[in-house]
Design a protein around this motif. Sequence first.
Motif, PDB file in Angstrom:
ATOM      1  N   UNK A 266     -42.422  17.190  -2.585  1.00  0.00           N
ATOM      2  CA  UNK A 266     -43.687  17.807  -2.982  1.00  0.00           C
ATOM      3  C   UNK A 266     -44.396  16.883  -3.965  1.00  0.00           C
ATOM      4  N   UNK A 267     -45.698  16.705  -3.784  1.00  0.00           N
ATOM      5  CA  UNK A 267     -46.491  16.004  -4.786  1.00  0.00           C
ATOM      6  C   UNK A 267     -46.677  16.930  -5.969  1.00  0.00           C
ATOM      7  N   UNK A 268     -46.687  16.424  -7.201  1.00  0.00           N
ATOM      8  CA  UNK A 268     -46.787  15.016  -7.602  1.00  0.00           C
ATOM      9  C   UNK A 268     -45.438  14.311  -7.792  1.00  0.00           C
ATOM     10  N   UNK A 269     -44.352  14.884  -7.307  1.00  0.00           N
ATOM     11  CA  UNK A 269     -43.044  14.253  -7.453  1.00  0.00           C
ATOM     12  C   UNK A 269     -42.938  13.027  -6.552  1.00  0.00           C
ATOM     13  N   UNK A 270     -42.003  12.138  -6.881  1.00  0.00           N
ATOM     14  CA  UNK A 270     -41.793  10.937  -6.071  1.00  0.00           C
ATOM     15  C   UNK A 270     -41.466  11.298  -4.630  1.00  0.00           C
ATOM     16  N   UNK A 271     -40.730  12.406  -4.462  1.00  0.00           N
ATOM     17  CA  UNK A 271     -40.366  12.821  -3.113  1.00  0.00           C
ATOM     18  C   UNK A 271     -41.563  13.130  -2.245  1.00  0.00           C
ATOM     19  N   UNK A 272     -42.669  13.579  -2.845  1.00  0.00           N
ATOM     20  CA  UNK A 272     -43.883  13.827  -2.073  1.00  0.00           C
ATOM     21  C   UNK A 272     -44.463  12.542  -1.518  1.00  0.00           C
ATOM     22  N   UNK A 273     -44.460  11.476  -2.318  1.00  0.00           N
ATOM     23  CA  UNK A 273     -44.950  10.178  -1.842  1.00  0.00           C
ATOM     24  C   UNK A 273     -43.996   9.590  -0.798  1.00  0.00           C
ATOM     25  N   UNK A 274     -42.693   9.833  -0.987  1.00  0.00           N
ATOM     26  CA  UNK A 274     -41.716   9.370   0.007  1.00  0.00           C
ATOM     27  C   UNK A 274     -41.961  10.070   1.335  1.00  0.00           C
ATOM     28  N   UNK A 275     -42.197  11.382   1.286  1.00  0.00           N
ATOM     29  CA  UNK A 275     -42.475  12.132   2.515  1.00  0.00           C
ATOM     30  C   UNK A 275     -43.742  11.620   3.192  1.00  0.00           C
ATOM     31  N   UNK A 276     -44.769  11.295   2.381  1.00  0.00           N
ATOM     32  CA  UNK A 276     -45.998  10.752   2.942  1.00  0.00           C
ATOM     33  C   UNK A 276     -45.771   9.408   3.619  1.00  0.00           C
ATOM     34  N   UNK A 277     -44.962   8.537   3.003  1.00  0.00           N
ATOM     35  CA  UNK A 277     -44.672   7.232   3.599  1.00  0.00           C
ATOM     36  C   UNK A 277     -43.887   7.384   4.900  1.00  0.00           C
ATOM     37  N   UNK A 278     -42.933   8.318   4.913  1.00  0.00           N
ATOM     38  CA  UNK A 278     -42.157   8.545   6.142  1.00  0.00           C
ATOM     39  C   UNK A 278     -43.041   9.102   7.256  1.00  0.00           C
ATOM     40  N   UNK A 279     -43.960  10.008   6.881  1.00  0.00           N
ATOM     41  CA  UNK A 279     -44.894  10.544   7.876  1.00  0.00           C
ATOM     42  C   UNK A 279     -45.782   9.432   8.423  1.00  0.00           C
ATOM     43  N   UNK A 280     -46.212   8.538   7.536  1.00  0.00           N
ATOM     44  CA  UNK A 280     -47.039   7.396   7.973  1.00  0.00           C
ATOM     45  C   UNK A 280     -46.261   6.508   8.936  1.00  0.00           C
ATOM     46  N   UNK A 281     -45.009   6.220   8.615  1.00  0.00           N
ATOM     47  CA  UNK A 281     -44.191   5.395   9.497  1.00  0.00           C
ATOM     48  C   UNK A 281     -43.985   6.042  10.853  1.00  0.00           C
ATOM     49  N   UNK A 282     -43.737   7.355  10.858  1.00  0.00           N
ATOM     50  CA  UNK A 282     -43.531   8.069  12.121  1.00  0.00           C
ATOM     51  C   UNK A 282     -44.810   8.075  12.960  1.00  0.00           C
ATOM     52  N   UNK A 283     -45.960   8.265  12.289  1.00  0.00           N
ATOM     53  CA  UNK A 283     -47.230   8.295  13.018  1.00  0.00           C
ATOM     54  C   UNK A 283     -47.559   6.936  13.627  1.00  0.00           C
ATOM     55  N   UNK A 284     -47.295   5.870  12.873  1.00  0.00           N
ATOM     56  CA  UNK A 284     -47.578   4.532  13.396  1.00  0.00           C
ATOM     57  C   UNK A 284     -46.631   4.175  14.544  1.00  0.00           C
ATOM     58  N   UNK A 285     -45.365   4.571  14.430  1.00  0.00           N
ATOM     59  CA  UNK A 285     -44.410   4.307  15.507  1.00  0.00           C
ATOM     60  C   UNK A 285     -44.800   5.050  16.769  1.00  0.00           C
ATOM     61  N   UNK A 286     -45.209   6.300  16.612  1.00  0.00           N
ATOM     62  CA  UNK A 286     -45.626   7.090  17.774  1.00  0.00           C
ATOM     63  C   UNK A 286     -46.851   6.481  18.426  1.00  0.00           C
TER      64      UNK A 286
ATOM     65  N   UNK B 137     -47.703   3.290  18.447  1.00  0.00           N
ATOM     66  CA  UNK B 137     -47.286   2.082  19.173  1.00  0.00           C
ATOM     67  C   UNK B 137     -46.611   2.436  20.489  1.00  0.00           C
ATOM     68  N   UNK B 138     -45.771   3.464  20.477  1.00  0.00           N
ATOM     69  CA  UNK B 138     -45.077   3.862  21.702  1.00  0.00           C
ATOM     70  C   UNK B 138     -46.057   4.368  22.753  1.00  0.00           C
ATOM     71  N   UNK B 139     -47.173   4.936  22.303  1.00  0.00           N
ATOM     72  CA  UNK B 139     -48.175   5.461  23.239  1.00  0.00           C
ATOM     73  C   UNK B 139     -49.242   4.428  23.574  1.00  0.00           C
ATOM     74  N   UNK B 140     -49.103   3.232  22.972  1.00  0.00           N
ATOM     75  CA  UNK B 140     -50.059   2.177  23.245  1.00  0.00           C
ATOM     76  C   UNK B 140     -51.403   2.395  22.593  1.00  0.00           C
ATOM     77  N   UNK B 141     -51.439   3.162  21.529  1.00  0.00           N
ATOM     78  CA  UNK B 141     -52.696   3.437  20.849  1.00  0.00           C
ATOM     79  C   UNK B 141     -52.858   2.533  19.629  1.00  0.00           C
TER      80      UNK B 141
END
Length: 449
Positions: free
Chosen positions: A381-401, A403-407
């Motif tokens: 949860x923001x403003x905790x560090x874990x909230x920023x970690x969750x955001x970075x992981x979501x960003x990584x998952x979105x970018x990977x998806x 690439x897999x879809x060719x977008x």
Amino acid sequence: MSAALFVLGVLVVAAGLAISIALHELGHLVPAKLFGVRVTQYMIGFGPTVLSRRRGETEYGVKAFPLGGYIRMIGMFPPHKGEPEGTIREDSTGLVQQMSQISADAKAYEASQYGPEDAHRTFVALSVPKKLVVMLGGPTMNLLISVLLMTVMACGIGMPAVTPTVQAVSECVLPADAPADADCEGEQEAPALAAGIRPGDTLESIDGHEIEAWSDVTEAVRTSGDRTVPVIVERDGETLHLEATPIVDARPVLDEEGAAVRDAEGELVTEQVGFLGVSGTPDLVPQSPAVVPELAWTTFSRTGELILTLPVRLYEVGQAAFGSTERDPDGPLGVVGVSRLAGEVAAADQPGFEVREKVGTMVSMLASLNMALFVFNLVPLLPLDGGHVAGALAEGARRLLARLRGRSDPGPVDMSRLLPLTNAVALVFLLMTVLLLYADIVEPITLFP
């Protein structure tokens, strides 16, 4: 209770906590600078600045209320795409419009803090792995501090244990469930007393079994039956060779930690084993470094359980503070509560609780506090560090998806959209702090009631 020692205990834990917070923020600062992020502030505490000094592009300082800390990195939110700053779409209404405006205002403020030449030095420009390293650096530092303090406590100061030095010798053989004030009239003399074992003797060998820990004594006596066995003790620097004849009697079954086992009705579970009639001396015994991982895992698990049940625990704290129920001694504490306990430890005048025990307790408290900072900051949860970690992981998952879809690359996750939720979480944390502060004053947890 000595007032001077009480204050000293408070200051020691306060200094330890301040150092822990400073190192936590250093865990963020170092990787951020290594990755080229422009860090404008490194601050310990909140509120008005008490002392600060600028080194290069970063201002280092201490604020009035040292209850936390932060580093300020430029570009925490992605820039606007295709819309002027502050623009709100016409189809946005009500709550959605307000949330969009908050996000837009935050982005506008962020953009005003740096120019185009520093766009590549923003936090948002980092790759996902680098974002994770920066945001996990702080909690990881607290974990390392906690493990280091546990190592000092376990291997240097020692852990509570029963030693083979005899503390007391029974006068007679009483039933396992006899009350503490039972007398020995008409009872058989205890084998240890008959053998000449005295308080202060250190048991070195029983029936040929070398004694290193109290568990060795228990095992050797219980398996000896009713045979006469040799017992070697050290008394006042002299080695004595004695003989003892344990009796076979109904004694409590012991668990792995040496505690008596009871059945569902609360009755002692007994077994027929050898009985000698001696008790060891409790002391702090240095342990092997091999015990540290288990100790750290136990502390982590208990802290995690506390945080997972925090809403319930806070409700119970509220009942204790505003009602008539007793406060759970294992429940959450605020800054005042921790300081009070530290003062009690330093000023305690209890038999067997001397300087070594006090230092060990202080070190244990700081180790637990750092483990709490580690686990609590991982809450997603923001403003905790874990909230920023969750955001970075979501960003990584979105970018990977993508690439897999060719977008095309969808870009970084816009954490500014979560600012209303962030403010709500911060308000909850503030209310929690106030509740614990009040409870620590009106219904404090004490070590020595």
